[in-house]
Design a protein around this motif. Structure first.
Motif, PDB file in Angstrom:
ATOM      1  N   THR A 296      27.001  37.528 -16.538  1.00 40.67           N
ATOM      2  CA  THR A 296      27.188  36.788 -15.284  1.00 40.67           C
ATOM      3  C   THR A 296      28.536  36.104 -15.222  1.00 40.67           C
ATOM      4  N   LEU A 319      23.070  40.871  -9.455  1.00 43.72           N
ATOM      5  CA  LEU A 319      24.459  40.774  -8.984  1.00 43.72           C
ATOM      6  C   LEU A 319      25.420  40.438 -10.121  1.00 43.72           C
ATOM      7  N   GLY A 320      24.917  39.715 -11.112  1.00 41.91           N
ATOM      8  CA  GLY A 320      25.802  39.244 -12.180  1.00 41.91           C
ATOM      9  C   GLY A 320      26.652  38.078 -11.722  1.00 41.91           C
ATOM     10  N   LEU A 321      26.217  37.399 -10.683  1.00 36.98           N
ATOM     11  CA  LEU A 321      26.988  36.308 -10.083  1.00 36.98           C
ATOM     12  C   LEU A 321      26.058  35.198  -9.657  1.00 36.98           C
TER      13      LEU A 321
ATOM     14  N   THR B 130      27.304  49.952  -9.966  1.00 37.57           N
ATOM     15  CA  THR B 130      26.746  48.891  -9.115  1.00 37.57           C
ATOM     16  C   THR B 130      27.591  48.823  -7.850  1.00 37.57           C
ATOM     17  N   PRO B 154      30.019  42.798  -7.725  1.00 40.46           N
ATOM     18  CA  PRO B 154      28.954  42.443  -8.658  1.00 40.46           C
ATOM     19  C   PRO B 154      28.997  43.288  -9.928  1.00 40.46           C
ATOM     20  N   GLN B 155      28.472  42.718 -10.987  1.00 43.52           N
ATOM     21  CA  GLN B 155      28.380  43.363 -12.304  1.00 43.52           C
ATOM     22  C   GLN B 155      29.746  43.744 -12.881  1.00 43.52           C
TER      23      GLN B 155
END
Lengths: 629, 660
Positions: A296, A319-321, B130, B154-155
């Motif tokens: 993240t 999302l990693g956010l 992604t 993202p990612q």
């Protein structure tokens, strides 16, 4: 009769002189200020727990260029919830002649924000005065719908060097709506009266003197007079709860996270694969932090109830956010999967203390995670920056009051402060001057805690940039050759290690038959404090730390010591300074230590603190003089 | 044994990694969007810049003229592929695009379309893709004229390949954006293509040190039914833009880039127009522009007040100009902005504020009204880049100052943004190498060089007495001239009050300052005098050690970088002088003085001298420092560093004073 007349004349004369002196004093006083707020009126009209209007009127006389920004107008609004219903502004010159009338249509709207996503926007008007004094008056009304977490309060002083003639406040609420208020740095009375099914609260402040900025002063918000108002039952986008206690506010925040901590199956699998469940709990948490760090990063999203409610852990993981709430919620879910309970915790990053008897929204601005009872201690996890060593209390946390959000409600507690030893910067320094005055310098530093925090980015930059930064940080003279340059963080510890080996031509200064060497090459910036006449504000030091150095200077062949630095030991209310100096055969050994502690002291202690700081400055600026023999 | 095996396996994997890196660089760069290779994903560092936190694998822009109904727009398709090598390189996945986009129907409306972004990661040996959704796209209106789209992929993480592309429609066919091939990360391949029907002629100007391959093709355009010109630019292996550019006003001047400026447009039966080719064309466009030429022709709105003040009757031209400026300063104030064109003069006067162009136009109308000859000198601020060398350019101009003529042959620069300035005193951002004085007709103009005219001069005189207890006390008088006055006044005004200013002065000079007097701080003049008395306790007991300059100047050398690949620019031609006389206490002598210093760069481009003269009862110190040129090439950095080093070392030396 005549006597009476004389007496009368004398009285009139005295009164006139007195008036003139008063006027002169007022004039001088007013000239000493950059601006005067002539009138500051706020009328809050709350019709329900979903809507209110705030009417504001402000009149300012700007005396000089330093306060020219006060001619500008700016307010923050929010799409769908806070709007500007009416606006007018007038700018007049010193003769009262109107220079400019400003209408609502003249305002500029900007959605510029440091947040990634927000509904906030600003409306603003900028005016550059061509002469002084000028008189500025703004009238506007803001309409709030959908949310009511607090009422606009009264805090008329906008900053230093501005005084206030009169400020009035009126809050009208429907009968039955309970209002809480809290006074800070003022004994202004708040009047309450009922009228036609409404309750009206009023307050008035007048002749507030300007506060002059002074070094080591507390934050302005901690010394300005203000009264905060809020509804006992708040409404935030339809979600309601009570502000009667921190317990109830914490309960509401806990409920907002409920059902949002479930992590996706793929992440659960990854945790199962990578985290050793037989490892001690702290180790498991550290591994989870590393996983969070890898998957993240932080972005700020503040939309609607999302201003307080975290995004679902599943979405954040995908999302990693996420923002601080989202990342905390995700980490909470990850720990839950490991069978470790934890609690979202709110605090203010720059204000250490919460008002214990007055829960409110504006007092916090950040969320972290609390994991209780790990190796007999509580762990505070900064999910926004999981690269920080686990268990490290950074400067935005150490010594800060926090609210734990638990299923049983909010619990106030305080995170332990870092000690000077926690924030130690220790250096071992070897200075080997050569007969030609070139010098080989070796500095090994261990920089810990909050001192590490401000320098840790050094370990992540390119070597050329590291070199530049270390050249600025240390006093090394002109480095001809960097034999060794190593900057790295200690694994799992809040510690930065720097190793510098340099060949310098400017450190030892040749002066005919002499060679002059600065005593301390590590801390060249122990700055002094200016004189302050008639100090008014308390003296505040905010960080505990220690700088400690063991320095060995080798006396080169053909030279002898002509002048040694002086040893010193000094203790003051804010710390301790020790410097010992000894010659051992061909070496001069110097031990320096400065220990500073956080304090709130009365204004009268300023000269002592100033002298202490000056002594540190002088001690660190001493020189060793060697002479050819 | 186990340890050894471990080491060998590490060496093998390192070797594999190295091979991968080398292979990745040796192959032709991958220009296929959506198809990252395993090699790219396995890459852990970039061999040509091992410390790079990210590397741009391919960056491409295709620009073409497109028909949109009745109008023409520039369509710019942008593509970028990048490799994130470390957490600190994640900002390549955080992108902001600003558009000129007016609120309402009138004005320019640029559009952003076809925005796509993906992150690719290697998960358990497989490539995982992604795709960005609207959740991580944010749009904001910053001003009535500018909007911003901000997206975060993202990612994206250390190890990821990120890709994004979008199409930008530019609502002004004269405005092809400059293509910056060089950025903060190294670039493997940068390609830029401009396709235009031959109705449009653009001047392309390349800069930078990486070789650029430029080709031109001609094809038939079916869309426009004419010949289409295709210009291709290609750079390979561009190094990251150096960070050591702190002494440069506009680092992008020296970056690898292509600027595009329209020369002419000739659409048969629609429009035929010539743009900036020659200076005379630029001048014509400016003089024809109602907000430039029109403003120059406006009448003085302060005519009556000037008449009442009797300014026209002042005999000396420069005194007349001075009185005019002083009146202007009472009426209007600079709002902090710079521009080339202005708003109506009565409006500026009514508002009481404006940018430098507004105020300069107003000033020129006033000066002309009292028969003071003046003309605008158009320029590009140093921070906005230099004027092109190959052609004249309207686009490159962004502001102007006023030239006030003392007589037919002598003129002086003045700009309203130098609020505390004077004649020939300009902010260093306006101290440009070249500007153009524009007279009344397009063909009538002159090149001018403020850098040769503007000077920064300060002279310090210090007299002090040393006591037998080692207390040095004395008086320091520093006279500031021309641009040094502006710098001083700016610093003075930046402090909240005089106490704070004196406190910071005392701290920087490491002395106690007592009586402090300033003459000329608030005057419209080219001189300022600072006077203070001071005390300073010297180190030592029976022997005292004294730095020659007392006031701590030149003690540090800010040129610390080992080398520089970028030029060095100074604000002004500079001259600093120090004359110091220290009387010794009775029975004391100079035991050891300091050897003289005299050093200069070739052709005296920069020089420093310091002489210490020990007398029977006193010590006399003279120091001079001169910067005689503003621009220094990267190869001159070493010399500058050495000169500063010698000077700072000398100023750190100590004069030793002891009992006779």
């Amino acid at each position: 009769m005549q006597r009476d007349d004389c007496h009368k004349q004398e009285i009139v004369m005295k009164q006139t002189i007195s008036l003139l002196v008063t006027l002169l004093f007022l004039c001088l006083t007013s000239l000493a200020q950059d601006a005067t707020i002539e009138q500051y009126d706020i009328q809050v009209n709350c019709s329900s727990n979903r809507s209110m209007t705030i009417r504001k009127h402000i009149e300012v006389t700007i005396h000089n260029k330093k306060a020219e920004d006060m001619a500008d107008f700016s307010t923050t609004l929010e799409n769908g919830t806070i709007s500007l219903s009416d606006f007018s502004g007038t700018i007049s010159d010193s003769n009262g002649k109107v220079i400019k009338k400003i209408k609502k249509g003249d305002l500029i709207r900007s959605e510029y924000s440091s947040e990634f996503k927000t509904n906030d926007y600003r409306v603003l008007y900028s005016f550059t005065p061509s002469s002084f004094p000028i008189h500025v008056a703004y009238d506007w009304t803001e309409t709030f719908t959908q949310r009511m977490t607090n009422f606009e309060g009264i805090a008329p002083l906008p900053g230093y060097n501005v005084d206030v003639r009169e400020a009035t406040y009126q809050l009208t609420v429907p009968e039955g709506m309970e209002v809480l208020y809290h006074k800070r740095n003022t004994d202004t009375e708040v009047h309450r009266e009922s009228q036609n099914g409404k309750v009206i609260y009023t307050a008035r402040m007048e002749n507030l003197k300007a506060i002059t900025s002074e070094p080591l002063a507390p934050r302005f918000s901690d010394i300005e007079p203000s009264i905060i108002f809020e509804p006992k039952e708040f409404n935030y986008y339809g979600s309601t709860a009570s502000l009667s206690s921190w317990q109830s506010l914490g309960q509401w925040l806990w409920q907002l996270t409920e059902g949002r901590k479930a992590i996706p199956q793929s992440l659960a699998n990854k945790i199962d694969q990578t985290i050793d469940r037989s490892a001690p709990r702290k180790e498991q948490i550290a591994q989870a932090c590393q996983l969070l760090r890898k998957m993240t990063r932080y972005i700020s999203i503040q939309l609607g109830i999302g201003g307080w409610q975290p995004e679902k852990a599943e979405v954040t993981a995908t999302l990693g956010l996420g923002d601080c709430k989202a990342l905390t919620c995700l980490m909470c879910g990850m720990l839950e999967h490991l069978g470790i309970s934890s609690f979202p915790t709110i605090l203010h990053m720059s204000r250490a203390h919460l008002i214990k008897d007055f829960p409110s929204f504006g007092q916090t601005n950040h969320m972290i995670l609390c994991v209780p009872s790990v190796d007999t201690d509580t762990l505070w996890i900064e999910c926004t920056d999981p690269s920080l060593p686990i268990g490290y209390r950074h400067s935005g946390l150490a010594g800060h009051d926090v609210l734990l959000c638990t299923p049983d409600g909010g619990k106030l507690t305080t995170i332990a402060d870092n000690t000077p030893e926690d924030n130690l910067w220790y250096s071992e320094v070897k200075i080997n001057p050569n007969p030609d005055c070139s010098t080989d310098i070796c500095i090994n530093s261990k920089i810990c805690g909050e001192q590490y925090e401000s320098l840790r980015s050094l370990s992540k930059i390119e070597q050329a940039e590291q070199r530049k930064a270390l050249m600025k940080m240390y006093n090394l003279g002109q480095v001809e050759q960097n034999k060794q340059l190593n900057v790295h963080e200690s694994e799992g510890m809040p510690q930065l290690n720097t190793e510098v080996q340099a060949h310098s031509t400017g450190y030892a200064v040749p002066s005919g038959t002499r060679m002059i060497l600065p005593v301390n090459s590590v801390h060249k910036s122990h700055s002094t404090l200016p004189n302050v006449v008639d100090r008014k504000l308390p003296v505040q030091t905010t960080m505990n730390y220690e700088d400690r150095e063991d320095i060995t200077i080798t006396i080169p062949e053909g030279y002898a010591v002509e002048s040694m630095p002086k040893a010193i030991t000094l203790e003051s209310a804010v710390g301790k300074l020790t410097m010992t100096v000894a010659q051992e055969e061909r070496e001069v050994k110097i031990h320096c230590s400065v220990q500073r502690t956080a304090h709130n002291l009365p204004s009268s202690s300023y000269p002592e603190v100033q002298n202490f700081v000056k002594q540190i400055h002088n001690a660190y600026n001493q020189k060793l003089v060697l002479k050819k023999i | 044994m186990k340890r050894r095996f471990f080491s060998i396996s590490k060496i093998i994997s390192a070797a594999c990694l190295l091979t991968i890196c080398v292979t990745a660089n040796a192959q032709a760069p991958n220009t296929k969007m959506g198809s990252p290779t395993i090699e790219e994903l396995s890459m852990t560092s970039y061999s040509q810049d091992p410390e790079a936190k990210a590397v741009i694998l391919w960056e491409d822009s295709e620009v073409a003229m497109e028909r949109h109904g009745q109008s023409m727009k520039i369509g710019m398709t942008f593509k970028r592929r990048a490799k994130i090598l470390a957490e600190e390189g994640m900002d390549v996945a955080d992108v902001t695009i600003r558009l000129r986009n007016n609120e309402g129907a009138i004005g320019r409306h640029d559009e952003l379309g076809s925005l796509k972004a993906n992150a690719f990661n290697l998960v358990n040996g497989k490539i995982e893709k992604t795709t960005m959704t609207n959740a991580t796209i944010s749009k904001q209106r910053l001003t009535p004229h500018v909007t911003q789209t901000h997206f975060v992929i993202p990612q994206a993480k250390a190890g990821s390949i990120i890709e994004y592309q979008y199409k930008l429609y530019i609502d002004d066919f004269t405005d092809i954006p400059t293509w910056y091939a060089q950025c903060k990360y190294p670039v493997l391949l940068s390609t830029f293509e401009v396709r235009l029907p031959d109705w449009f002629v653009f001047a392309f100007q390349q800069s930078g040190s990486t070789p650029c391959q430029h080709t031109q093709d001609f094809t038939n355009s079916t869309q426009f039914n004419t010949v289409e010109t295709k210009d291709n630019f290609r750079w390979e292996n561009i190094p990251a833009l150096p960070k050591d550019n702190e002494y440069l006003y506009c680092p992008s001047d020296f970056a690898d880039k292509v600027t595009c400026e329209m020369k002419s447009v000739n659409i048969p039966g629609v429009i035929a127009r010539t743009y900036s080719l020659e200076q005379v064309d630029v001048n014509k466009q400016l003089l024809d522009n109602p907000n430039f030429g029109g403003r120059l022709r406006q009448k003085n709105p302060l005519h009556k007040e000037m008449e009442e003040a009797g300014i026209a009757k002042i005999e000396n031209v420069m005194d007349r100009a001075k009185a005019t400026i002083e009146l202007l300063k009472k009426k209007v104030r600079w709002n902090g902005g710079y521009s080339l064109t202005g708003t109506s003069l009565p409006k500026v006067l009514k508002e009481g504020t404006g940018d430098n162009a507004d105020l300069n136009f107003l000033l020129m109308s006033m000066l002309r009204d009292v028969n003071v000859k003046c003309h605008p000198a158009v320029m590009s601020l140093r921070s906005r880049g230099r004027l092109p060398l190959t052609h004249s350019s309207l686009e490159s101009l962004n502001t102007f100052c006023v030239t006030i003529f003392e007589n037919e042959n002598t003129y002086h620069f003045y700009d309203s943004s130098a609020e505390d300035g004077y004649f020939d005193v300009l902010p260093s951002n306006m101290n440009v190498e070249r500007c153009i004085i524009l007279y009344d007709k397009p063909g009538d103009w002159d090149n001018a060089c403020p850098q040769k005219k503007l000077k920064y001069t300060r002279m310090s005189s210090i007299t002090a007495q040393l006591s037998a207890e080692g207390l040095l006390s004395g008086e320091c008088t520093t006279n500031y001239y021309n641009n040094a006055v502006l710098s001083y006044r700016n610093a003075w005004n930046a402090k909240n009050d005089s106490t704070a200013f004196v406190a910071s002065l005392a701290e920087s000079k490491e002395m106690t300052i007592n009586d402090f007097h300033l003459t000329g701080a608030n005057e419209f003049s080219s001189t300022l005098s600072e006077q203070f008395t001071f005390e300073k306790q010297l180190d030592g007991d029976d022997r005292f050690y004294l730095n020659p300059l007392i006031v701590n100047d030149f003690k540090t050398n800010s040129f610390t970088a080992e080398k520089s690949t970028m030029p060095v620019e100074f604000p002004y031609i500079t001259s600093r002088m120090y004359n110091i006389l220290i009387t010794l206490p009775e029975g004391y002598q100079v035991e050891e003085a300091i050897a003289p210093l005299s050093v200069s760069l070739p052709e005296k481009a920069m020089s420093a001298q310091l002489i210490v003269n020990a007398r029977e009862d006193a010590v006399e110190i003279n120091c001079r420092f001169n910067v005689n040129r503003i621009f220094y090439a990267p190869e001159e950095y070493e010399g500058i560093k050495k000169l500063y080093n010698l000077l700072s070392s000398k100023c750190n030396e100590m004069i030793v004073i002891s009992k006779k």
